[in-house]
Scaffold this motif. Sequence first.
Motif, short mmCIF file in Angstrom:
data_model
loop_
_atom_site.label_atom_id
_atom_site.label_comp_id
_atom_site.label_asym_id
_atom_site.label_seq_id
_atom_site.Cartn_x
_atom_site.Cartn_y
_atom_site.Cartn_z
N SER A 154 0.83 -1.20 0.00
CA SER A 154 0.00 0.00 0.00
C SER A 154 0.87 1.26 0.00
O SER A 154 0.56 2.24 -0.68
N LYS A 155 1.96 1.23 0.75
CA LYS A 155 2.88 2.38 0.75
C LYS A 155 3.46 2.60 -0.64
O LYS A 155 3.54 3.72 -1.14
N TRP A 156 3.84 1.49 -1.28
CA TRP A 156 4.38 1.56 -2.64
C TRP A 156 3.33 2.14 -3.61
O TRP A 156 3.63 3.08 -4.36
N SER A 157 2.12 1.61 -3.57
CA SER A 157 1.11 2.06 -4.52
C SER A 157 0.70 3.51 -4.27
O SER A 157 0.47 4.27 -5.21
N ILE A 158 0.61 3.91 -3.00
CA ILE A 158 0.22 5.29 -2.70
C ILE A 158 1.30 6.26 -3.15
O ILE A 158 1.00 7.31 -3.76
N GLU A 159 2.56 5.93 -2.90
CA GLU A 159 3.63 6.87 -3.24
C GLU A 159 3.90 6.93 -4.74
O GLU A 159 4.27 7.98 -5.25
N GLU A 160 3.71 5.81 -5.44
CA GLU A 160 3.95 5.85 -6.89
C GLU A 160 2.70 6.21 -7.68
O GLU A 160 2.75 7.02 -8.60
N LEU A 161 1.56 5.62 -7.31
CA LEU A 161 0.34 5.79 -8.09
C LEU A 161 -0.66 6.74 -7.44
O LEU A 161 -1.65 7.11 -8.07
N ASN A 162 -0.45 7.07 -6.18
CA ASN A 162 -1.34 7.92 -5.38
C ASN A 162 -2.72 7.28 -5.17
O ASN A 162 -3.73 7.97 -5.06
N VAL A 163 -2.75 5.96 -5.12
CA VAL A 163 -3.96 5.23 -4.73
C VAL A 163 -3.55 4.08 -3.83
O VAL A 163 -2.45 3.55 -3.95
N PRO A 164 -4.44 3.65 -2.90
CA PRO A 164 -4.11 2.51 -2.06
C PRO A 164 -4.08 1.22 -2.87
O PRO A 164 -4.68 1.11 -3.94
N PHE A 165 -3.40 0.22 -2.32
CA PHE A 165 -3.42 -1.12 -2.91
C PHE A 165 -4.84 -1.65 -2.87
O PHE A 165 -5.54 -1.53 -1.87
N TYR A 166 -5.27 -2.26 -3.96
CA TYR A 166 -6.63 -2.83 -4.05
C TYR A 166 -6.69 -4.04 -3.12
O TYR A 166 -6.04 -5.06 -3.37
N PRO A 167 -7.49 -3.99 -2.05
CA PRO A 167 -7.36 -4.96 -0.95
C PRO A 167 -8.06 -6.29 -1.18
O PRO A 167 -9.08 -6.60 -0.57
N GLU A 168 -7.50 -7.09 -2.08
CA GLU A 168 -8.03 -8.43 -2.33
C GLU A 168 -6.86 -9.41 -2.40
O GLU A 168 -5.81 -9.10 -2.96
N ILE A 169 -7.07 -10.61 -1.88
CA ILE A 169 -6.01 -11.62 -1.83
C ILE A 169 -5.58 -12.03 -3.24
O ILE A 169 -4.42 -12.35 -3.48
N ARG A 170 -6.50 -12.01 -4.22
CA ARG A 170 -6.13 -12.38 -5.59
C ARG A 170 -5.14 -11.39 -6.17
O ARG A 170 -4.30 -11.74 -7.01
N MET A 171 -5.23 -10.13 -5.74
CA MET A 171 -4.29 -9.12 -6.21
C MET A 171 -2.89 -9.40 -5.67
O MET A 171 -1.88 -9.24 -6.38
N LEU A 172 -2.82 -9.82 -4.41
CA LEU A 172 -1.53 -10.19 -3.82
C LEU A 172 -0.94 -11.38 -4.56
O LEU A 172 0.28 -11.42 -4.82
N LYS A 173 -1.77 -12.35 -4.90
CA LYS A 173 -1.28 -13.52 -5.64
C LYS A 173 -0.80 -13.11 -7.04
O LYS A 173 0.21 -13.63 -7.53
N GLN A 174 -1.53 -12.18 -7.65
CA GLN A 174 -1.17 -11.78 -9.00
C GLN A 174 0.15 -11.01 -9.02
O GLN A 174 1.00 -11.26 -9.87
#
Length: 383
Positions: free
Chosen positions: A325-345
């Motif tokens: 989430s820190k990575w996505s917010i600082e690079e993309l300015n949005v939170p990480f999409y909070p789903e386990i399939r996204m983590l797997k992907q």
Amino acid sequence: MKFLTDEKRIVALRIGVPVFFIVGILMSYKLWHSDRLFPLLPVIDGFPVLPTSIDSFLPILLIAGLAVGIFLRKRVFFIGLLALLLFLLLQDQMRWQPWVYLYFCMLIPFAVAQTYTKSLLPFFQILIIGVYFWSGIYKIGPGFMEETFDNMLRELLSFENPDTRERFHFLGYLIPLIEVLIAIGLIFRKTRFISILAAIASHLIILTYLIKADHNSIVYPWNLAMIFFVIILFFKSENTLNFAKIPEIHSKILVRLAILFYILLPSLASIGLWDKYLSFKLYSGNNGTYMIGLDMTEVRKIDRSLHPYLWEVDEPQGKYWIYLSKWSIEELNVPFYPEIRMLKQIGSTYCKSDISPENLEFIQFNNGFKREGAVVFGCEACR
């Protein structure tokens, strides 16, 4: 004196939605590109990635299309605009942020309706009612009280002592209750005015908190948009949500879709059968925290730009976490999409890298950063 005719309310939305959408895209511009460090996470495996020269042009085309949509009311134009937007959304699930989802849905009637009649109004009203209702429902619980509301007490009231803040946690239950009551109050004409005032006050408090905490700036314009939508759709509106009296077939279909996607399906997020963000499960404190774990010996193999997002792990020693989430917010300015399939992907991209699979793990923390109750898996579970 009439505030706005129902037809003019629809025109106001046709102007307002693209304006707020453009602001959101500009504030998260890198999200809409494929040329970035954070990987694309397509909805469908193998979804085409266009050459960079073309792909980098698509966000510009989207912004231009939204700007033209402010002035143009041609159905065929909005059909093309939604097709472009859908392509970008299928290309990357990170773009399915709650505000994007809402704006996308609010553009659909302009691609369907021949004329702007008052029968379209219930569709938009149901969307907004659903946002408030489920946003409130999913804040009921200790996660919101111990995380979000605790932070609000510290930022807004300068309560630095944790024991002092804990004594006031019970007041946090007023926030989800108010949101649910706003949703219910917007349904009935006699209670709409007080619900509008409560909604405006809520968004101003949220904005104050987010700005003071310097947190999640991408939703600043969304809070202003919600104030705009509530006023335009409900202030001095004389319509009632009587679905039996909607004459046009396309309006009936739109209303049924609104009920399905904004009233019924969000209930499934509680059992993991519908996405949290598509159910407006926001700031609930229980959406999970997502990490990539790797051995310290493997750090040299990752991009140096990721080093600011590395956390050294106390237990077990010898490991780092990449805080997604820190990575996505600082690079993309949005939170990480909070789903386990996204983590797997996203994990699958690391499993295909030079890092040894046995030195990788992927973690969804659900209780702070405690291993107890966390979902932990390796490369064998990633697609």
